[in-house]
Design a protein around this motif. Sequence first.
Motif, mmCIF file in Angstrom:
data_model
loop_
_atom_site.group_PDB
_atom_site.id
_atom_site.type_symbol
_atom_site.label_atom_id
_atom_site.label_comp_id
_atom_site.label_asym_id
_atom_site.label_seq_id
_atom_site.Cartn_x
_atom_site.Cartn_y
_atom_site.Cartn_z
ATOM 1 N N ASP A 1 -0.597 51.481 -30.275
ATOM 2 C CA ASP A 1 -1.717 51.961 -31.087
ATOM 3 C C ASP A 1 -1.223 52.810 -32.253
ATOM 4 O OD1 ASP A 1 -4.287 51.162 -29.465
ATOM 5 O OD2 ASP A 1 -2.851 51.915 -27.994
ATOM 6 N N ALA A 2 -0.208 53.654 -32.004
ATOM 7 C CA ALA A 2 0.372 54.455 -33.076
ATOM 8 C C ALA A 2 1.072 53.552 -34.092
ATOM 9 C CB ALA A 2 1.353 55.470 -32.500
ATOM 10 N N THR A 3 1.726 52.506 -33.605
ATOM 11 C CA THR A 3 2.375 51.552 -34.512
ATOM 12 C C THR A 3 1.341 50.862 -35.386
ATOM 13 O OG1 THR A 3 4.180 51.183 -32.947
ATOM 14 C CG2 THR A 3 3.842 49.506 -34.636
ATOM 15 N N THR A 4 0.213 50.530 -34.808
ATOM 16 C CA THR A 4 -0.866 49.890 -35.565
ATOM 17 C C THR A 4 -1.359 50.801 -36.685
ATOM 18 O OG1 THR A 4 -1.547 48.579 -33.659
ATOM 19 C CG2 THR A 4 -3.188 48.918 -35.394
ATOM 20 N N ARG A 5 -1.507 52.066 -36.387
ATOM 21 C CA ARG A 5 -1.933 53.015 -37.432
ATOM 22 C C ARG A 5 -0.865 53.126 -38.519
ATOM 23 N NH1 ARG A 5 -3.783 55.642 -32.682
ATOM 24 N NH2 ARG A 5 -1.937 56.989 -32.583
ATOM 25 N N ALA A 6 0.405 53.097 -38.119
ATOM 26 C CA ALA A 6 1.484 53.176 -39.101
ATOM 27 C C ALA A 6 1.503 51.939 -39.997
ATOM 28 C CB ALA A 6 2.825 53.327 -38.386
ATOM 29 N N VAL A 7 1.267 50.753 -39.410
ATOM 30 C CA VAL A 7 1.215 49.519 -40.198
ATOM 31 C C VAL A 7 0.102 49.608 -41.238
ATOM 32 C CG1 VAL A 7 0.581 47.071 -40.080
ATOM 33 C CG2 VAL A 7 2.250 48.010 -38.461
ATOM 34 N N GLU A 8 -1.076 50.022 -40.809
ATOM 35 C CA GLU A 8 -2.213 50.113 -41.737
ATOM 36 C C GLU A 8 -1.958 51.180 -42.806
ATOM 37 O OE1 GLU A 8 -5.977 48.705 -39.049
ATOM 38 O OE2 GLU A 8 -5.190 50.721 -38.668
ATOM 39 N N GLY A 9 -1.367 52.301 -42.397
ATOM 40 C CA GLY A 9 -1.096 53.366 -43.352
ATOM 41 C C GLY A 9 -0.057 52.990 -44.388
ATOM 42 N N ALA A 10 0.819 52.031 -44.040
ATOM 43 C CA ALA A 10 1.871 51.610 -44.965
ATOM 44 C C ALA A 10 1.469 50.390 -45.789
ATOM 45 C CB ALA A 10 3.148 51.310 -44.185
ATOM 46 N N GLY A 11 0.226 49.930 -45.625
ATOM 47 C CA GLY A 11 -0.259 48.823 -46.436
ATOM 48 C C GLY A 11 -0.209 47.466 -45.786
ATOM 49 N N GLY A 12 0.145 47.410 -44.504
ATOM 50 C CA GLY A 12 0.135 46.146 -43.781
ATOM 51 C C GLY A 12 -1.227 45.864 -43.184
ATOM 52 N N THR A 13 -1.358 44.729 -42.535
ATOM 53 C CA THR A 13 -2.616 44.350 -41.898
ATOM 54 C C THR A 13 -2.375 43.994 -40.435
ATOM 55 O OG1 THR A 13 -2.362 42.054 -42.631
ATOM 56 C CG2 THR A 13 -3.664 43.518 -44.030
ATOM 57 N N VAL A 14 -3.426 44.099 -39.647
ATOM 58 C CA VAL A 14 -3.366 43.811 -38.218
ATOM 59 C C VAL A 14 -3.908 42.401 -37.979
ATOM 60 C CG1 VAL A 14 -4.113 44.526 -35.917
ATOM 61 C CG2 VAL A 14 -3.659 46.256 -37.680
ATOM 62 N N ARG A 15 -3.061 41.522 -37.472
ATOM 63 C CA ARG A 15 -3.491 40.159 -37.158
ATOM 64 C C ARG A 15 -4.107 40.100 -35.764
ATOM 65 N NH1 ARG A 15 0.058 36.502 -36.353
ATOM 66 N NH2 ARG A 15 -1.343 34.819 -36.978
ATOM 67 N N VAL A 16 -3.452 40.754 -34.806
ATOM 68 C CA VAL A 16 -3.942 40.815 -33.424
ATOM 69 C C VAL A 16 -3.865 42.265 -32.982
ATOM 70 C CG1 VAL A 16 -3.643 40.019 -31.063
ATOM 71 C CG2 VAL A 16 -3.094 38.477 -32.960
ATOM 72 N N PRO A 17 -5.006 42.932 -32.740
ATOM 73 C CA PRO A 17 -4.974 44.339 -32.328
ATOM 74 C C PRO A 17 -4.243 44.510 -31.000
ATOM 75 C CG PRO A 17 -7.195 43.646 -32.936
ATOM 76 C CD PRO A 17 -6.377 42.405 -32.838
#
Length: 270
Positions: free
Chosen positions: A86-102
């Motif tokens: 979950d923390a990695t997901t927030r880091a991806v979004e914060g760095a401009g990436g997108t979530v394909r599968v939560p």
Amino acid sequence: MITTDPTPGSPCWLDLGAPDVRAAAAFYGAVLGWDFESMGEGGGAGGDGEGGMFRKDGRTVAGLGKLTEEGARSAWMLYYTVTDADATTRAVEGAGGTVRVPPRDLGEWGRAAQYTDPAGGRFAAWQPGRQAGFELADEPGSLSWTELYTSDAAAARQFYGAVFGWEFSDMEMPGDGGTYTLITPAGLPEDRMQGGLMQVREEDLSLAKGRAYWHPVFAVADCDTAVAAVTGNGGSVQTGPVDAEGVGRLAVCLDPSGADFVVLTPPSPG
């Protein structure tokens, strides 16, 4: 080198989405000496199930599943160990990436999520539970390196540094081949380098329609023998075999469905 210990930020798993599971199992069995254990109704090696596990000498090395995403190309997905998906997901979004599968729990085995970097490169995270990942690495028939092709190496460094804390070092490739960026998990010595990223022209990314993409490098005992198995079983070769100083003999290949990978025979000791 890639190991089987669950070090945060290091590769721990990979799987292939293929339009024909049985054909993919036969191809990689011929090229890499893998056995396939179907987890679907077909059961058994080479069964007709929707997917299963590849094993080398009894140890799990990768997964195989039916390609179901509309419009997606057949490709290998690389997973990296994280302590908190979950923390990695927030880091991806914060760095401009997108979530394909939560992030989602896969029983007691672990928790997984899949992402896309800002340039289109797809990758995944694995928060281990009972299962740390593959059971064999850096030996013939297993993952020995990971590689990203991207049209913006500086942006890739910034993104993946923010997500995984990776450390980077640059080396100049021979013959004006450009700069190759080496990747090491945070806080580990250089002998734990696990992959690299290379800037290429956008037109050189035609395999992924101009988007960045990751691919695996598999160690093999003999690169030329592996290449002969690739072409003899319906695959093709994009580059090589070639000798790369300090790296070994390698070839960039495509399986019959167009999934890319590299086979590499490291240089002999001494």
